[in-house]
Design an enzyme around this catalytic site. Structure first.
Site, PDB file in Angstrom:
ATOM      1  N   ASP A 240      48.710  62.052  22.552  1.00  0.00           N
ATOM      2  CA  ASP A 240      48.434  60.629  22.693  1.00  0.00           C
ATOM      3  C   ASP A 240      47.004  60.314  22.258  1.00  0.00           C
ATOM      4  OD1 ASP A 240      49.321  57.974  23.932  1.00  0.00           O
ATOM      5  OD2 ASP A 240      47.446  58.354  25.007  1.00  0.00           O
TER       6      ASP A 240
ATOM      7  N   GLU B 152      49.369  61.144  17.633  1.00  0.00           N
ATOM      8  CA  GLU B 152      49.386  59.685  17.509  1.00  0.00           C
ATOM      9  C   GLU B 152      48.002  59.244  17.048  1.00  0.00           C
ATOM     10  OE1 GLU B 152      50.162  55.814  20.383  1.00  0.00           O
ATOM     11  OE2 GLU B 152      48.733  57.345  20.975  1.00  0.00           O
TER      12      GLU B 152
END
Length: 540
Positions: free
Chosen positions: A201, A270
């Site tokens: 993330d 990401e």
């Protein structure tokens, strides 16, 4: 695909565990719920699952604020439940990827509780602390993605700490070698447990500018992008200094060195930066991340020119890396609504979108519910849970509309829970439940099942190169080629029929009609595609 590169061309099914299946009657999905539906996931024909955070957390950002990286939050189950999930998934031939949120923790993490107590304790430098300016204001002009300043005052230390996201999500100080070592040790914990991959993330947010320089202002005309509308002051700056720092490259290489000790495991980063495609090209290669994805196809633009331009730009920059594409996830409006706003639901569009993302060069992330053609749910203000949406209501409703429970049947609670779900079930979703679509041969669900199995029979779609062909809007056309196969793929992105003369240099186009999609036909060298039509053919 070799065993060590199973992830190349893989279809990865994203599970948002809060909304997948609740087995203990508290209205929130859990790990046993995932276990109970792994046979369903296997029936889709996907290669892996990615599970959004299930770690111990106060849930201010629904698990993306981690208080203990090595334990399961009781809301979701136990470590034993995770081990059972891993074992069953592997028995079904499904790889398991988990979210790792490395750049920040929860304010409830033991590291932060110690760090905030003083400026001279063992973890004093584990977070990004800075003195106030002489007038008491924050040390610079950095802004939080969730709105407002990115600094919060801590009275115990009489200093500010940095938070790029919620004020309860303090940023770790990756300039400190001890932080990097502890982070890698937490990653090792899950790799040793047997996970097959890590979705990382906000991976470009690990480092900040050590000089704490101000971000420069951004012209009003350029304040665009997913979630960065002029309503959000985050859009007012170029974010040159609060993320995507050059020091992060060395950390990614440390992370890759660890992963290389687990040769069957992979990473998916990401990436959201001022130039996400350039950052992806820099981050994804044989020394850093295995795969990367950004938000470029999670925008409102559904034109053939935009899709072609995005993919070609990445292909030109990322010569050595492997991309991953997604058109829906837990952070954005569902694609069938976003790319067909105000129009009635269209099953043909839902199937076409899955086919499109599965035809691009790279791996694929499918978000739970895409296989059902679920539209965005309309969640009333009084039922909102997302702090992002609550802060920016009514112009931006947040992320709850794509996070509502997966409909397993047409019952009041959609077969998701015996209790009131944490978010309301959308009425429109009940008519598109798994139970209903499972029984309909021509449903979106069964169409996706067929398509994903059909794709595996065509190595050009899984691993081949991509080259786009000139075509007018709304036609998107490209070839996929590997050593064993050459395919033409053409998509009519509109609700009207189109005609497109096939380029002569492709030679004869031998139509593939067994993909289960609404196809087209070639008459006198001209391809005729119905609304939302898809055409595949073998070419020379």
């Amino acid at each position: 695909m070799t065993k060590a590169r199973w992830w190349r061309g893989a279809v990865i099914y994203q599970i948002y565990p809060r909304s997948f299946l609740d087995t203990n009657g508290d209205g929130v999905g859990d790990l046993p719920g995932i276990i109970a539906r792994l046979d369903y996931i296997a029936s889709l024909g996907v290669d892996a699952i990615w599970i959004s955070p299930f770690f111990k957390s106060p849930m201010a950002d629904f698990g993306y604020d981690i208080a203990d990286y090595r334990d399961v939050d009781p809301l979701f189950g136990t470590l034993d439940d995770f081990d059972r999930l891993l074992a069953k998934a592997h028995s079904l031939g499904i790889r398991v990827m988990i979210d790792q949120v490395l750049s920040h923790t929860s304010i409830e993490h033991a590291w932060f509780k110690e760090s905030r107590e003083s400026a001279d304790n063992p973890k004093a430098d584990w977070y990004v602390w800075a003195d106030a300016k002489p007038d008491g204001t924050p040390p610079n002009n950095w802004l939080s993605l969730f709105g407002g300043v990115a600094w919060r005052w801590e009275p115990r230390r009489r200093q500010y700490f940095l938070h790029n996201f919620l004020s309860s999500q303090p940023d770790l100080n990756f300039h400190n070698p001890a932080v990097r070592e502890a982070t890698l040790d937490n990653v090792r914990f899950w790799l040793d447990r047997g996970v097959d991959g890590l979705r990382l993330d906000a991976i470009n947010f690990c480092f900040h500018d050590a000089q704490l320089r101000d971000n420069p202002p951004k012209p009003e005309a350029l304040r665009t992008g997913r979630g960065f509308s002029p309503d959000n002051p985050y859009a007012f700056q170029y974010h040159w200094y609060n993320n995507t720092q050059p020091e992060n490259l060395a950390f990614l290489e440390e992370l890759r060195a660890l992963l290389d000790r687990y040769p069957d495991a992979t990473t998916l980063g990401e990436i959201s930066s001022e130039d996400s495609l350039a950052t992806m090209a820099e981050y994804v290669n044989d020394q850093r991340l295995h795969m990367g994805y950004s938000f470029e196809l999670l925008t409102d633009d559904f034109s053939a020119a935009y899709i072609r331009g995005t993919v070609e730009a990445l292909e030109a920059k990322m010569r050595d890396g492997w991309p991953c594409w997604a058109i829906s996830n837990h952070d954005v409006q569902r694609a069938v609504t976003r790319w067909n706003p105000g129009a009635p639901l269209c099953d043909t569009l839902a199937r076409q979108l899955v086919a499109l993302v599965c035809s691009l060069r790279g791996s694929v992330c499918l978000y739970q519910g895409e296989e059902l053609g679920l539209p965005e749910a309309d969640v009333p203000f009084e039922a909102l849970q997302d702090p992002y949406g609550i802060a920016f209501w009514p112009n931006f409703k947040g992320r709850d509309g794509c996070r509502t429970p997966l409909p397993w049947n047409g019952d009041a609670q959609a077969g998701f829970s015996a209790a009131a779900p944490w978010l309301p079930v959308a009425d429109a979703h009940l008519q598109r439940s798994v139970a209903i679509q499972d029984a309909q041969p021509d449903s979106v669900l069964n169409g996706v099942r067929h398509l994903l199995r059909w794709r595996k029979d065509h190595p050009a779609l899984v691993l081949g190169d991509i080259a786009f062909l000139d075509a007018p809007e709304p036609v998107l056309a490209f070839t996929r080629r590997d050593t064993d196969e050459a395919l033409l793929a053409v998509f009519n992105l509109s609700g009207e029929a189109v005609r497109w003369p096939l380029p002569a240099h492709l030679g004869s186009a031998r139509v593939l009609a067994d993909h289960g999609l609404l196809g087209g036909e070639v008459i006198d060298g001209v391809l005729q595609l119905p609304p939302r039509g898809v055409f595949y053919a073998h070419i020379d």
